[in-house]
Write an enzyme that holds these catalytic residues in place. Sequence first.
Site, PDB file in Angstrom:
ATOM      1  N   LEU A  72      -2.008  -2.077   4.177  1.00  0.00           N
ATOM      2  CA  LEU A  72      -1.206  -2.554   4.936  1.00  0.00           C
ATOM      3  C   LEU A  72      -2.057  -3.647   5.767  1.00  0.00           C
ATOM      4  O   LEU A  72      -1.904  -3.017   6.893  1.00  0.00           O
ATOM      5  CB  LEU A  72      -0.193  -1.512   5.677  1.00  0.00           C
ATOM      6  CG  LEU A  72       0.140  -0.082   5.169  1.00  0.00           C
ATOM      7  CD1 LEU A  72       0.268   0.769   6.230  1.00  0.00           C
ATOM      8  CD2 LEU A  72       1.122  -0.331   3.984  1.00  0.00           C
ATOM      9  N   ASP A  73      -1.881  -4.865   5.379  1.00  0.00           N
ATOM     10  CA  ASP A  73      -2.757  -5.832   6.446  1.00  0.00           C
ATOM     11  C   ASP A  73      -1.533  -6.810   6.393  1.00  0.00           C
ATOM     12  O   ASP A  73      -0.905  -7.193   5.319  1.00  0.00           O
ATOM     13  CB  ASP A  73      -3.811  -6.462   4.876  1.00  0.00           C
ATOM     14  CG  ASP A  73      -4.623  -7.474   6.177  1.00  0.00           C
ATOM     15  OD1 ASP A  73      -4.742  -7.200   6.703  1.00  0.00           O
ATOM     16  OD2 ASP A  73      -5.334  -7.718   5.113  1.00  0.00           O
ATOM     17  N   GLY A  74      -1.420  -7.294   7.612  1.00  0.00           N
ATOM     18  CA  GLY A  74      -1.187  -8.477   7.969  1.00  0.00           C
ATOM     19  C   GLY A  74       0.243  -9.014   8.779  1.00  0.00           C
ATOM     20  O   GLY A  74       0.977  -9.385   9.305  1.00  0.00           O
ATOM     21  N   THR A 244      -2.726  -5.714   0.751  1.00  0.00           N
ATOM     22  CA  THR A 244      -1.639  -7.676   1.436  1.00  0.00           C
ATOM     23  C   THR A 244      -1.872  -8.386   1.377  1.00  0.00           C
ATOM     24  O   THR A 244      -3.323  -7.734   1.897  1.00  0.00           O
ATOM     25  CB  THR A 244      -0.530  -6.814   1.685  1.00  0.00           C
ATOM     26  OG1 THR A 244      -0.556  -6.392   3.013  1.00  0.00           O
ATOM     27  CG2 THR A 244       0.691  -6.071   1.130  1.00  0.00           C
TER      28      THR A 244
END
Length: 296
Positions: A72-74, A244
């Site tokens: 879960l990046d960003g 992501t």
Amino acid sequence: MSSLLSIFLTCLALILIPCLFIFRRPSVPLFLKKPIIFIKTATSQYNDEEESGTIGGKEKRGRMPKHVAIILDGNRRWANKRGLRVSEGHEAGARRLLEHVMDCFAMGINTISLFAFSTENWGRPDGEVNFLMAMFEKNFKSEMAYYDRYKVKISVIGRRTNMPESLLGLIQEVEEATKSYKEKHLIMAIDYSGRFDILQACKCLAEKTKNGLIQVEDIDERMIDKELMTSCSEYPNPDLLIRTSGEQRISNFFLWQSAYTELYFPNVLWPDFGEAEYLKALTWYQQRQRRFGRRV
């Protein structure tokens, strides 16, 4: 006369052809609000045909993944782009999280693993870390009814030495309450490190060797698999891993488990990773399966 006959036959064809299409697919509703429900329905309808190798005489489709892992990046970048607080980015990411979990399970995916908080994340500002720990507690409490209603098994993997006692208590409560569920499994990686996971597996095997429970020559990849934290799942190795934000690396997540995993790197920040992006990822995975087949 011939023109009237031609018009009659054309109208008859326009009526019969759609009817034949509908009768061929009686379980697919005519009005579908969400394309993801259509894929779920079509997938379940053609399971038997898929097993036989063909679908309506056409080439076999790629299979749906059993285990999907997501980095879960960003969240922070999403907030910064909008002039919002970092905490608001994490809250937006948490809302997106539940939507995807529900969609994944609805489509028949058995295991979903989420890289929610890495060991390296302890190096972030204290305020942000404290907010994340409080958010985990809040979400475990608020979603417990959902886990119970839809029979979702919850497992939290990672080190537990640095977590707040209140969060540890909730984790133990949720894991105990859902441990008997089988068909849906949500794995939350909190304070998780892929390198530490491999290290602790090796230490477990070394301890067993020291105590005479196993011999060094007995150690193989399967033994290591059983000592990894993901051994809690029926499908410990992800079929598809999504990260992501456009970063094309898996960082310190599932280093051993992802040896044969399809890696998908969309250039979308996690809170913006909507249904359309998720369907693209699944379509890409199925195309890869149809073209190359399973690697193991």
